[in-house]
Design a protein around this motif. Structure first.
Motif, mmCIF file in Angstrom:
data_model
loop_
_atom_site.group_PDB
_atom_site.id
_atom_site.type_symbol
_atom_site.label_atom_id
_atom_site.label_comp_id
_atom_site.label_asym_id
_atom_site.label_seq_id
_atom_site.Cartn_x
_atom_site.Cartn_y
_atom_site.Cartn_z
ATOM 1 N N ALA A 22 0.830 -1.214 0.000
ATOM 2 C CA ALA A 22 0.000 0.000 0.000
ATOM 3 C C ALA A 22 0.861 1.260 0.000
ATOM 4 N N SER A 23 1.976 1.245 0.732
ATOM 5 C CA SER A 23 2.813 2.447 0.753
ATOM 6 C C SER A 23 3.422 2.670 -0.626
ATOM 7 N N SER A 26 0.840 4.243 -2.729
ATOM 8 C CA SER A 26 0.636 5.629 -2.309
ATOM 9 C C SER A 26 1.732 6.546 -2.823
ATOM 10 N N GLY A 30 1.164 9.601 -5.321
ATOM 11 C CA GLY A 30 1.477 10.959 -4.892
ATOM 12 C C GLY A 30 2.189 11.745 -5.970
ATOM 13 N N THR A 175 4.941 15.657 -4.865
ATOM 14 C CA THR A 175 3.629 15.231 -4.406
ATOM 15 C C THR A 175 2.735 16.437 -4.178
ATOM 16 N N VAL A 232 -5.887 1.879 1.122
ATOM 17 C CA VAL A 232 -5.647 3.274 0.747
ATOM 18 C C VAL A 232 -6.929 4.103 0.784
ATOM 19 N N LEU A 237 -5.092 8.093 0.044
ATOM 20 C CA LEU A 237 -4.035 7.933 -0.954
ATOM 21 C C LEU A 237 -2.969 8.997 -0.764
ATOM 22 N N GLY A 238 -1.712 8.613 -0.947
ATOM 23 C CA GLY A 238 -0.643 9.593 -0.870
ATOM 24 C C GLY A 238 -0.058 9.735 0.522
ATOM 25 N N SER A 239 -0.651 9.080 1.520
ATOM 26 C CA SER A 239 -0.126 9.198 2.875
ATOM 27 C C SER A 239 0.468 7.868 3.331
ATOM 28 N N ALA A 243 -1.262 4.703 5.184
ATOM 29 C CA ALA A 243 -1.158 3.332 4.693
ATOM 30 C C ALA A 243 -0.816 2.396 5.844
ATOM 31 N N GLY A 286 -5.825 11.247 4.478
ATOM 32 C CA GLY A 286 -5.752 11.782 3.120
ATOM 33 C C GLY A 286 -6.251 13.219 3.035
ATOM 34 N N TYR A 414 -10.702 7.334 -6.594
ATOM 35 C CA TYR A 414 -11.310 6.848 -5.364
ATOM 36 C C TYR A 414 -12.609 6.115 -5.678
#
Lengths: 633, 263
Positions: A22-23, A26, A30, A175, A232, A237-239, A243, A286, A414
């Motif tokens: 997941a990371s 992400s 990002g 990001t 996510v 997402l992006g964090s 995650a 997020g 999403y």
């Protein structure tokens, strides 16, 4: 008590791989704004590579070296994929990016079977972590303890990487604002490639670390990607912190869900996800996406209803289709019936995607619910066909009402991830709840009423229902509701400012599309005489997306053509080759990269150009020039 | 001010983002058919103020009343139903529809036909739509795709869309931004003419002072989130504080320090 502790620790151990994958997803999202569907495939490749390397290299160093080497090798593959494929689609709509990376997943699934065979592979135990330790009288594999440690270690390492290195700072900057980073003279191309490779490395490492725990097989990619999407969506997402937190949460929910709802453990995850979405639609950690990106369907040329001549042409095609049983054999008729049913399914998805701008990655859920609705009514209640056909789709409608309520709160990627997760939940329920659904064995013996029991009659019934509903969808596209839906897609801001409740409009559209898909599913149940969990599965959802894409997302009814071509091609392909996924995956990628308008979209473009050219040659030079300037605007 | 009940009353409107006070205790009103300009330097809080008036962002404190009814916590779609048309700083239109269809969507919404699934939209209220287009001199553009219009035409289209619900009040955030000087004057004259003919109150923000002083009956001056002057164009023009903001950098700097100490 001790049982709960061990259950908790097992949950934490499962969280490690989930967090790594997941990371990686992400980090890639990002910077590149691509949701990499193929992330599960890279996870799976990591596991296979690690299996081979740890078999070849001996000893402690060999094992751990093999794990790391496997992840590095897959990261190199990832970098190549980024350079060859992704660079061509960074500017495409999200839907195309998701589809292209899904096509990649399909190809990897077949390649893995070619290279490693279809059987489950059991990896070596990790040197130094072979035994189990005693936790309050219960056994816990010591490797699980290692995994529990590795999660926070990787989290810490990522934090250092992003806060203490120049590369990490650039990634964080990109990001936040990619354009600014580019304006400051950073080479975007290499930044993107390196970020993608890093994300893939994490996924592959997650896969490689699983081999002492789980068997390696060629279906692990889809299993993990759905869990990762859930992670996510919950974490944001992006964090990376998100995650981690969500991976732990989801793993624990899975570990304890079995105790609460032994048959349908996945329900617990769903309930938590729904709760998070109500409170924080963009996930726990997020941030709301500021500017929604271009959705497919926003071509400049406005849609128009069919002219009289075109309607006559469509009526002739319909008459030709209806006359098929007069000269076709039973096999041809049953293939045609299947095509007609899938045309209806694709048309319902297309309505949601083109007019609504909502690309659902789980539309099969409603198709399958329609099938199960019919099957349950017929098997459990013994209801006659007419009742089943009318009431069965109501199960799909109910599913669309519930899932749609949450799904339309989100948009873009999403929305895609959430619809996929919902469909997977529906699939799991059908798969796990054996007493009611028959599980993997499905429900058999659903036969049509005697009146329509011959292939020809059932074909006519399917054709009539499908045609009527396709016409209804078209009427809706050009109704005030259809315009309100398109208005919300084009500019939600303007729609709201002229009194349109965009979320409600989208929700209703979701329910309409879901219900029509359920009708297709109901017909399908009678065509096959049986229902299996596959009819809710990801591959059917993606089949629908490819039909729409093939026909042309930006057209009004292209999905019909797409469904006919795709389904015919698919049936032929399966009869010709074992490697249909490889071919299909390749086809998806080629479509997205080289042919994004689809068949009908291309045809419209060609007709448009010819018409313009005819006008040019017919009108005097000055007028022609004006026309040219006009069209160049 | 003609003495009739105001279409818009604002009381103590306040909004902060983190530690930044974007709008602080702003109060004013707009009378029926009155044309009011809201001016101020960049970052003064004009757009934030606007977005609170039609419910796009909720205020931290204060009330907004439209035609006597409290609409403070209503979403934009409800505010619109009360009779408020809105145009945006960066035009928001439906780019995949024709010009006429853009209007028809608004007309259908106004007639509460949004959830009608069977009527043909291309035939819906065609005459009304064309009349609105005629009003903004765009009758010839009805069948053009909205996505290929020039920016000035988009601004006029937005105006026609905003007029579709027979509004009592128009909120126009920089109606002439991004237009050529000649077009600016023409558009604002058009707005003023329509507003007078139909007794529509207009509140607009603007950077072009020629436009402001030609059309506004009253001018509100916003600086650092606070209303610092209000009155006829002539009196605002003479106001020393306003002059300081727009002309004298030194005075502005002092004023800024003063404000900072207060805030």
């Amino acid at each position: 008590m001790s049982f709960y502790v061990v259950q908790f620790l097992t949950g934490l151990a499962s969280a490690a791989s989930l967090f790594l994958v997941a990371s990686g997803l992400s980090i890639i999202f990002g910077v590149t704004r691509i949701v990499n569907f193929a992330h599960g495939a890279f996870y799976m490749l990591g596991a296979y590579m690690a299996f081979t390397l740890t078999e070849r290299l001996s000893g402690t160093v060999g094992f751990w070296g093999g794990i790391v080497l496997a992840a590095l090798a897959v990261a190199a593959v990832g970098a190549a994929v980024e350079m060859i494929l992704l660079r061509r689609i960074y500017k495409s709509p999200e839907l195309f990016q998701l589809l292209a990376t899904f096509g990649l997943t399909l190809m990897v699934e077949d390649l893995v079977v070619i290279l490693w065979g279809p059987d489950d592979l059991l990896g070596r135990r990790a040197p130094g972590f072979r035994g189990a330790i005693d936790v309050f009288g219960q056994n816990l594999p010591s490797y699980d303890l290692f995994l529990i440690v590795i999660g926070p270690v990787v989290l810490g390492a990522l934090w250092l990487l992003f806060h203490r290195t120049r590369w990490g700072v650039l990634v964080r900057a990109a990001t936040q604002d990619r354009d600014m980073v580019a304006a400051l003279g950073v080479n975007q191309k290499w930044l993107f490639t390196s970020v993608f490779a890093a994300g893939v490395f994490l996924a592959a490492l997650g896969g490689a670390l699983q081999i002492p725990r789980d068997a390696v097989n060629h279906t692990m990619d889809l299993r993990i990607i759905v869990d990762v999407f859930v992670v996510v969506v919950i974490g944001g997402l992006g964090s990376i912190t998100g995650a981690f937190a969500a991976a732990v949460l989801v793993s624990e929910l899975n570990a304890f869900g079995i105790l609460v709802f032994p048959k349908i453990s996945i329900i617990l995850v769903f309930l938590v996800m729904a709760a998070v979405l109500i409170v924080r639609p963009w996930g726990l950690f997020g941030k709301a996406e500021t500017a929604p990106r271009r959705t497919p369907g926003s071509a400049v040329r406005p849609w128009r209803p069919l002219t009289f001549a075109e309607r006559v042409a469509v009526a002739l095609v319909f008459a030709a289709a209806a006359s098929l049983p007069l000269f076709g054999g039973n096999y041809a008729i049953s293939v045609a019936t299947e095509i007609v049913i899938f045309a209806l399914f694709a048309a319902s998805l297309h309505f949601l995607m083109s007019a609504g701008g909502l690309a659902s990655f789980g539309h099969a859920a409603y198709f399958g619910l329609g099938s199960y609705g019919v099957a349950l009514l017929a098997k459990l209640a013994g209801a006659p066909m007419l009742v089943c056909l009318l009431a069965g789709p109501l199960l799909g409608l109910a599913g669309a009402v519930v899932f749609g309520f949450f799904a339309v709160r989100l948009s873009g990627v999403y929305f895609a991830m959430l619809t996929l997760a919902f469909a997977q939940i529906a699939w799991s329920v059908a798969f796990q709840w054996v007493e009611v659904t028959g599980g993997d064995n499905g429900l058999l013996g659903i036969w049509p009423a005697r009146l329509v029991a011959t292939p020809a009659r059932f074909y006519w019934l399917s054709l009539a229902i499908s045609a009527a509903l396709v016409v209804a969808l078209r009427v809706m596209v050009f109704s005030p509701f259809g315009y309100a839906l398109r208005a919300t897609r084009d500019s939600a801001l303007r729609g709201e400012a002229i009194g349109i409740d965009g979320k409600r409009v989208q929700w209703i559209a979701f329910v309409i599309a879901g219900t029509i898909a359920a009708v297709a599913g109901a017909l399908f149940a009678y065509l096959k005489g049986s229902v299996f969990p596959d009819s809710l599965g990801i591959s059917l959802s993606v089949d629908g997306l490819v039909m729409v894409l093939l026909g042309g997302v930006e057209t009004v009814s292209g999905a019909i053509v797409g469904a006919i071509v795709y389904k015919a091609l698919n049936i032929w392909l399966v009869s010709q080759t074992e490697l249909s996924k490889l071919v299909l995956g390749g086809l998806i990628i080629v479509l997205v990269v080289a042919f994004p308008r689809g068949i009908v979209g291309m045809a419209e473009l060609v007709v448009d150009r010819l018409r313009r050219r005819a006008q040019l040659s017919a009108s005097p030079p000055s007028a022609a020039l004006a026309q040219d300037i006009e069209s160049a605007k | 001010m003609s003495g009739t009940a105001p279409v818009l009353e604002v009381e103590g409107l306040t909004k902060s983002y983190g530690g930044v006070h974007a709008v602080r205790g702003v109060s004013f009103s707009v009378a029926q058919g009155e044309i009011v300009a809201l001016i101020g330097p960049n970052g003064a809080g004009k757009t934030t103020c606007f977005n609170m008036l039609n419910g796009q962002i909720p205020p931290d404190a204060g009330r907004v009343r439209l035609l006597g009814e409290d609409t403070t916590d209503c979403p934009p779609r409800v505010v619109w139903r009360r009779g408020v048309g809105r145009t945006f700083q960066i035009t928001a239109t439906f780019s995949t529809m024709t010009v006429r269809e853009n209007i028809q969507v608004a007309l259908a919404s106004h007639a509460s036909r949004t959830f009608n699934l069977w009527r043909s939209m291309p035939d819906f209220a065609r005459r009304d739509a064309d009349a609105l287009l005629g009003l903004v001199d765009m009758a010839g553009y009805a069948d053009r795709p909205c996505g290929e219009l020039a920016y000035g035409d988009l601004k006029r289209l937005e105006l026609a869309v905003a007029l579709a619900n027979n509004p009592r009040l128009l909120l126009m955030d920089e109606p002439t931004a991004g237009m050529a000087p000649k077009e600016r004057v023409a558009l604002m004259r058009l707005v003023a003419r329509i507003a007078r003919e139909r007794t529509i109150g207009v509140l607009f923000t603007e950077h072009d002072m020629d436009v402001v002083f030609e059309h506004a009956e009253r001018v509100l001056v916003l600086n650092r989130g606070q209303l610092i002057a209000e009155g006829t164009p002539a009196s605002v023009r003479r106001d020393p504080q306003v002059r300081a903001i727009y002309l004298g950098e030194g005075l502005l700097y002092e004023g800024g320090q003063h404000e900072g100490a207060n805030g």
